[in-house]
Write a protein that holds these residues in place. Structure first.
Motif, PDB file in Angstrom:
ATOM      1  N   PRO A 172       0.815  -1.227   0.000  1.00  0.00           N
ATOM      2  CA  PRO A 172       0.000   0.000   0.000  1.00  0.00           C
ATOM      3  C   PRO A 172       0.849   1.277   0.000  1.00  0.00           C
ATOM      4  CG  PRO A 172      -0.666  -1.482   1.776  1.00  0.00           C
ATOM      5  CD  PRO A 172       0.595  -2.020   1.219  1.00  0.00           C
ATOM      6  N   TRP A 173       2.144   1.122   0.208  1.00  0.00           N
ATOM      7  CA  TRP A 173       3.098   2.246   0.145  1.00  0.00           C
ATOM      8  C   TRP A 173       2.662   3.414   1.030  1.00  0.00           C
ATOM      9  CZ3 TRP A 173       7.727   1.191  -1.438  1.00  0.00           C
ATOM     10  CH2 TRP A 173       8.625   2.221  -1.691  1.00  0.00           C
ATOM     11  N   ASN A 174       2.311   3.103   2.270  1.00  0.00           N
ATOM     12  CA  ASN A 174       1.988   4.160   3.232  1.00  0.00           C
ATOM     13  C   ASN A 174       3.145   4.286   4.227  1.00  0.00           C
ATOM     14  OD1 ASN A 174       1.544   2.123   5.258  1.00  0.00           O
ATOM     15  ND2 ASN A 174      -0.475   1.772   4.369  1.00  0.00           N
ATOM     16  N   GLN A 175       3.051   5.254   5.120  1.00  0.00           N
ATOM     17  CA  GLN A 175       4.133   5.492   6.075  1.00  0.00           C
ATOM     18  C   GLN A 175       4.468   4.233   6.872  1.00  0.00           C
ATOM     19  OE1 GLN A 175       6.222   7.664   5.612  1.00  0.00           O
ATOM     20  NE2 GLN A 175       6.146   9.109   7.303  1.00  0.00           N
ATOM     21  N   LEU A 176       3.396   3.570   7.344  1.00  0.00           N
ATOM     22  CA  LEU A 176       3.593   2.370   8.158  1.00  0.00           C
ATOM     23  C   LEU A 176       4.321   1.310   7.353  1.00  0.00           C
ATOM     24  CD1 LEU A 176       2.823   0.992  10.855  1.00  0.00           C
ATOM     25  CD2 LEU A 176       0.826   0.089   9.691  1.00  0.00           C
ATOM     26  N   SER A 177       3.836   1.058   6.131  1.00  0.00           N
ATOM     27  CA  SER A 177       4.425  -0.035   5.353  1.00  0.00           C
ATOM     28  C   SER A 177       5.858   0.297   4.963  1.00  0.00           C
ATOM     29  CB  SER A 177       3.567  -0.365   4.137  1.00  0.00           C
ATOM     30  OG  SER A 177       3.461   0.709   3.259  1.00  0.00           O
ATOM     31  N   PHE A 178       6.108   1.549   4.599  1.00  0.00           N
ATOM     32  CA  PHE A 178       7.462   1.924   4.182  1.00  0.00           C
ATOM     33  C   PHE A 178       8.447   1.753   5.335  1.00  0.00           C
ATOM     34  CE2 PHE A 178      10.980   4.827   3.713  1.00  0.00           C
ATOM     35  CZ  PHE A 178      11.359   4.653   2.397  1.00  0.00           C
ATOM     36  N   TRP A 179       8.083   2.306   6.501  1.00  0.00           N
ATOM     37  CA  TRP A 179       9.034   2.281   7.617  1.00  0.00           C
ATOM     38  C   TRP A 179       9.129   0.923   8.285  1.00  0.00           C
ATOM     39  CZ3 TRP A 179      12.814   5.547   7.759  1.00  0.00           C
ATOM     40  CH2 TRP A 179      12.667   6.753   7.081  1.00  0.00           C
ATOM     41  N   ALA A 180       8.013   0.201   8.330  1.00  0.00           N
ATOM     42  CA  ALA A 180       8.067  -1.152   8.915  1.00  0.00           C
ATOM     43  C   ALA A 180       8.973  -2.034   8.049  1.00  0.00           C
ATOM     44  CB  ALA A 180       6.673  -1.749   9.015  1.00  0.00           C
ATOM     45  N   THR A 181       8.906  -1.867   6.726  1.00  0.00           N
ATOM     46  CA  THR A 181       9.760  -2.661   5.837  1.00  0.00           C
ATOM     47  C   THR A 181      11.217  -2.241   5.993  1.00  0.00           C
ATOM     48  OG1 THR A 181       7.946  -2.811   4.274  1.00  0.00           O
ATOM     49  CG2 THR A 181      10.121  -3.340   3.430  1.00  0.00           C
ATOM     50  N   THR A 182      11.451  -0.931   6.184  1.00  0.00           N
ATOM     51  CA  THR A 182      12.824  -0.467   6.389  1.00  0.00           C
ATOM     52  C   THR A 182      13.399  -1.117   7.654  1.00  0.00           C
ATOM     53  OG1 THR A 182      12.268   1.618   5.329  1.00  0.00           O
ATOM     54  CG2 THR A 182      14.246   1.605   6.697  1.00  0.00           C
ATOM     55  N   VAL A 183      12.605  -1.098   8.738  1.00  0.00           N
ATOM     56  CA  VAL A 183      13.074  -1.666  10.015  1.00  0.00           C
ATOM     57  C   VAL A 183      13.305  -3.181   9.862  1.00  0.00           C
ATOM     58  CG1 VAL A 183      12.401  -2.131  12.403  1.00  0.00           C
ATOM     59  CG2 VAL A 183      11.907   0.087  11.407  1.00  0.00           C
ATOM     60  N   ALA A 184      12.332  -3.875   9.226  1.00  0.00           N
ATOM     61  CA  ALA A 184      12.434  -5.333   9.110  1.00  0.00           C
ATOM     62  C   ALA A 184      13.643  -5.722   8.262  1.00  0.00           C
ATOM     63  CB  ALA A 184      11.163  -5.898   8.494  1.00  0.00           C
ATOM     64  N   THR A 185      13.880  -5.003   7.153  1.00  0.00           N
ATOM     65  CA  THR A 185      15.022  -5.374   6.303  1.00  0.00           C
ATOM     66  C   THR A 185      16.347  -4.950   6.943  1.00  0.00           C
ATOM     67  OG1 THR A 185      14.388  -3.467   4.953  1.00  0.00           O
ATOM     68  CG2 THR A 185      13.927  -5.620   4.027  1.00  0.00           C
ATOM     69  N   ASP A 186      16.320  -3.897   7.781  1.00  0.00           N
ATOM     70  CA  ASP A 186      17.522  -3.517   8.534  1.00  0.00           C
ATOM     71  C   ASP A 186      18.016  -4.686   9.377  1.00  0.00           C
ATOM     72  OD1 ASP A 186      18.031  -0.978   7.752  1.00  0.00           O
ATOM     73  OD2 ASP A 186      16.916   0.008   9.377  1.00  0.00           O
ATOM     74  N   GLY A 187      17.055  -5.424   9.967  1.00  0.00           N
ATOM     75  CA  GLY A 187      17.380  -6.567  10.833  1.00  0.00           C
ATOM     76  C   GLY A 187      18.247  -7.578  10.095  1.00  0.00           C
ATOM     77  N   ILE A 188      17.927  -7.822   8.824  1.00  0.00           N
ATOM     78  CA  ILE A 188      18.683  -8.809   8.035  1.00  0.00           C
ATOM     79  C   ILE A 188      20.124  -8.328   7.829  1.00  0.00           C
ATOM     80  CG2 ILE A 188      18.757 -10.035   5.797  1.00  0.00           C
ATOM     81  CD1 ILE A 188      15.677  -9.556   5.714  1.00  0.00           C
ATOM     82  N   GLY A 189      20.287  -7.001   7.793  1.00  0.00           N
ATOM     83  CA  GLY A 189      21.615  -6.426   7.575  1.00  0.00           C
ATOM     84  C   GLY A 189      22.598  -6.721   8.695  1.00  0.00           C
ATOM     85  N   THR A 190      22.095  -7.181   9.866  1.00  0.00           N
ATOM     86  CA  THR A 190      23.001  -7.454  10.978  1.00  0.00           C
ATOM     87  C   THR A 190      23.737  -8.783  10.820  1.00  0.00           C
ATOM     88  OG1 THR A 190      21.161  -8.427  12.171  1.00  0.00           O
ATOM     89  CG2 THR A 190      21.653  -6.129  12.677  1.00  0.00           C
TER      90      THR A 190
END
Ligand code: HEM
Length: 367
Positions: A143-161
């Motif tokens: 849906p490309w809303n604030q929640l979806s954009f930032w939740a995806t940023t946070v979730a994919t950040d986790g993989i970066g560790t």
């Protein structure tokens, strides 16, 4: 003769359908002490079918383009007849699917149905759970809303560790350094193509395995509650004197499906915002980070665990070990006893883990 009878006979003369249906319908006996928990698999099949149907309807109007995705969802919600209902069905259904998946898994855990010869049933089921979480994660961004954009940023950040490969994995998933139009393209492909196809195939394998072994006998109301599978050779676990699937257990399936639908519709009509907080109504803005950004409720425990440890990599290792332990449980817990009260160590540990998961989820929500 009625037309449908004629058509049925025509097909039956060519394929012997009646024989198969009779065998799988009234001839298929379930254990005499079978219980309502055994109907959750059928509830899951209905949920998945509903998700596919509503998802296909949403695809008629959704546009996977960063400039149009948000407005296309707003158009579905506000202008398409019944569009709001279809979208809410899909969004609420995705969360409830995880709830029912977890209940199905817990019932199997406590009844010891994962024990041999059902290791592969458990493993295929576990991969289905991971894929269901993956399909929810990828769908959340669309849906490309604030929640979806930032939740995806946070979730994919986790993989970066993850050491060494982490940053590459994140870039592969995002299609670049940041969540952007390439991420949307990738998540869309996974969400409407690869993952639903993979889940459909795996459900087929899961059901095939269940058909081959027959369902397990629940450990309740019996003297001997040990696993009846002792020999190493393949044997179908039949249930003489058991309950016919049709019509007896089919009615139980219908009752459970109706109860599920009642809860589902109550949420859709009376509390849809439980799953769509206010930040879901703002278009995504990569330059403005909302104050409280949280992943979906079923990732909260993982999210909180990552935050808890001084170094994220320790948090990640702990989680990978826990996931691997649950996935491989049938190979680790090889005891014959199935009754939860007769294997107190298992039951207390499992209850402790469930409480810990709930605690971490609540903590993640309020932190
Ligand atoms: C979309 C996901 C899933 C679907 C559609 C599904 C469907 C089913 C169905 C129809 C049954 C037979 C009846 C019953 O016991 O309910 C079943 C049994 C089983 N499922 Fe699933 N399941 C799914 C996910 C899972 C998960 C996540 C696990 C565990 C990690 C799992 C493990 C098992 C096992 C071990 C059995 C055999 C139970 C027995 O023989 O008593 N399944 N599943």
């Amino acid at each position: 003769m009625m037309l449908h009878k004629k058509l049925y006979n025509w097909i039956d003369d060519r394929l012997g359908m009646h024989e198969i249906i009779n065998e799988k319908r009234s001839g298929y006996l379930l254990p005499p002490n079978v219980n309502a928990w055994y109907s959750l698999g059928s509830v899951l099949l209905v949920i998945f079918a509903l998700q596919v149907t509503t998802g296909l309807l949403l695809m008629l109007y959704y546009v996977p383009d960063v400039d149009k995705a948000f407005s296309s969802v707003a158009f579905i919600m506000n202008d398409i007849p019944l569009g709001r209902l279809v979208r809410l069905f899909h969004a609420v259904g995705s969360s409830l699917m995880i709830v029912v998946l977890v209940l199905h898994m817990l019932s199997i855990l406590f009844m010891g149905s994962y024990k041999s010869p059902r290791e592969m049933h458990w493993l295929t089921g576990f991969i289905l759970l991971l894929m269901a979480m993956g399909i929810s994660l990828t769908g959340y961004l669309l849906p490309w809303n604030q929640l979806s954009f930032w939740a995806t940023t946070v979730a994919t950040d986790g993989i970066g560790t993850i050491p060494v490969v982490g940053p590459y994995l994140v870039e592969l998933l995002r299609g670049g350094k940041m969540v952007g139009f390439k991420t949307l393209g990738r998540f869309y492909t996974l969400h409407v193509g690869l993952l639903p196809a993979g889940i459909t195939i795996l459900i087929g394998v899961h059901l095939f395995l269940i058909q081959r072994t027959g369902v397990s006998t629940p450990p309740f109301g019996l003297e001997d509650t040990s696993n009846p599978w002792k020999e190493e050779k393949f044997k179908y676990e039949d249930h003489p004197g058991g309950i016919p699937f049709f019509p007896n257990f089919f009615l139980q399936d219908l009752i459970s499906i109706s109860l599920y639908l009642a809860c589902f519709l109550a949420l859709v009509f009376f509390a849809p915002n439980l799953f769509l907080p206010a930040t879901a109504n703002l278009p995504a803005n990569p330059y403005v980070t909302p104050a409280h950004i949280k992943p979906e409720w079923y990732f909260l425990a993982n999210y909180q665990t990552l935050k808890l440890f001084p170094s994220e990599i320790i948090g990640l290792i702990v989680q990978v070990l826990a996931i691997a332990f649950v996935a491989l449980l049938p190979f680790i817990d090889r005891g014959a006893e199935k009754h939860p009260l007769k294997r107190p160590f298992f039951t207390i540990t499992a209850l402790g883990c469930i409480l810990l998961w709930i605690g971490m989820t609540v903590w993640g929500y309020y932190s």
